[in-house]
Design a protein around this motif. Structure first.
Motif, mmCIF file in Angstrom:
data_model
loop_
_atom_site.group_PDB
_atom_site.id
_atom_site.type_symbol
_atom_site.label_atom_id
_atom_site.label_comp_id
_atom_site.label_asym_id
_atom_site.label_seq_id
_atom_site.Cartn_x
_atom_site.Cartn_y
_atom_site.Cartn_z
ATOM 1 N N GLN A 25 0.841 -1.213 0.000
ATOM 2 C CA GLN A 25 0.000 0.000 0.000
ATOM 3 C C GLN A 25 0.874 1.260 0.000
ATOM 4 O OE1 GLN A 25 -3.321 0.209 -0.277
ATOM 5 N NE2 GLN A 25 -3.216 2.455 -0.189
ATOM 6 N N LYS A 26 1.918 1.225 0.842
ATOM 7 C CA LYS A 26 2.830 2.372 0.923
ATOM 8 C C LYS A 26 3.550 2.574 -0.412
ATOM 9 C CE LYS A 26 4.934 5.619 3.222
ATOM 10 N NZ LYS A 26 4.222 6.841 3.516
ATOM 11 N N LEU A 27 3.981 1.459 -1.046
ATOM 12 C CA LEU A 27 4.636 1.530 -2.343
ATOM 13 C C LEU A 27 3.693 2.145 -3.382
ATOM 14 C CD1 LEU A 27 6.982 0.867 -4.259
ATOM 15 C CD2 LEU A 27 5.992 -1.406 -4.538
ATOM 16 N N GLN A 31 4.343 5.517 -5.403
ATOM 17 C CA GLN A 31 4.334 5.536 -6.862
ATOM 18 C C GLN A 31 3.349 6.581 -7.390
ATOM 19 O OE1 GLN A 31 3.539 1.354 -7.552
ATOM 20 N NE2 GLN A 31 5.687 0.952 -8.102
ATOM 21 N N GLU A 32 2.194 6.669 -6.748
ATOM 22 C CA GLU A 32 1.183 7.663 -7.148
ATOM 23 C C GLU A 32 1.710 9.078 -6.912
ATOM 24 O OE1 GLU A 32 -2.155 9.323 -8.744
ATOM 25 O OE2 GLU A 32 -1.514 7.234 -8.852
ATOM 26 N N ASP A 33 2.363 9.303 -5.746
ATOM 27 C CA ASP A 33 2.951 10.616 -5.457
ATOM 28 C C ASP A 33 3.989 10.979 -6.512
ATOM 29 O OD1 ASP A 33 1.375 10.798 -3.218
ATOM 30 O OD2 ASP A 33 2.989 10.380 -1.784
ATOM 31 N N ALA A 34 4.854 10.008 -6.864
ATOM 32 C CA ALA A 34 5.896 10.248 -7.856
ATOM 33 C C ALA A 34 5.268 10.577 -9.213
ATOM 34 C CB ALA A 34 6.817 9.039 -7.975
ATOM 35 N N LYS A 35 4.204 9.853 -9.555
ATOM 36 C CA LYS A 35 3.512 10.104 -10.822
ATOM 37 C C LYS A 35 2.948 11.521 -10.843
ATOM 38 C CE LYS A 35 -0.498 8.622 -13.474
ATOM 39 N NZ LYS A 35 -1.740 7.853 -13.434
ATOM 40 N N GLN A 36 2.310 11.922 -9.740
ATOM 41 C CA GLN A 36 1.739 13.277 -9.681
ATOM 42 C C GLN A 36 2.832 14.341 -9.731
ATOM 43 O OE1 GLN A 36 -0.826 13.331 -6.240
ATOM 44 N NE2 GLN A 36 -2.395 12.060 -7.226
ATOM 45 N N GLU A 37 3.953 14.096 -9.096
ATOM 46 C CA GLU A 37 5.064 15.054 -9.138
ATOM 47 C C GLU A 37 5.622 15.171 -10.556
ATOM 48 O OE1 GLU A 37 8.100 14.416 -6.174
ATOM 49 O OE2 GLU A 37 6.630 14.315 -4.557
#
Length: 123
Positions: A25-27, A31-37
């Motif tokens: 879940q944390k991964l 990954q979602e945070d990195a995608k949004q950034e």
């Protein structure tokens, strides 16, 4: 050495499964945070590129306007120069005509003077 009981083993396996699920879940969140950034950075790059293009277009428009104004000023100078030349030519022609008329008047006076002199001599 005593072996852990089946319940203890299952508890450990459940805990490992929960830890694994939490890590997954944390991964996924990371990954979602990195995608949004990445998307935000891409949008910022696009916005910066659009600003550069707008600035270049504005600069190009200003350079074009400057060139047009310089050309207009040059044409005004050239027109003024031509007008001065025409005025000088007209003035020169008038002075020439005046000189010719003065010469003609002088010649007429001299001729009249000679004629008077001749008439006086005949008397």
């Amino acid at each position: 050495v005593s072996r852990p009981s089946t319940e203890e083993q299952q508890a450990v396996l459940r805990q490992l499964a929960e830890d694994r699920q939490a890590l997954l879940q944390k991964l996924a969140e990371l990954q979602e945070d990195a995608k949004q950034e990445r998307e935000a950075a891409q949008k910022e790059r696009q916005a910066a590129q659009q600003e550069r293009q707008a600035a270049q277009q504005e600069q190009q428009a200003l350079l074009q306007k400057l060139a047009e104004e310089q050309q207009a000023a040059k044409q005004e100078r050239e027109t003024g120069q031509r007008e001065r030349q025409v005025a000088q030519q007209e003035q020169q022609a008038l002075l020439q005509k005046l000189a010719e008329e003065q010469q003609a008047a002088k010649q007429e006076r001299e001729a009249a003077q000679k004629e008077r002199q001749s008439l006086l001599e005949q008397l």
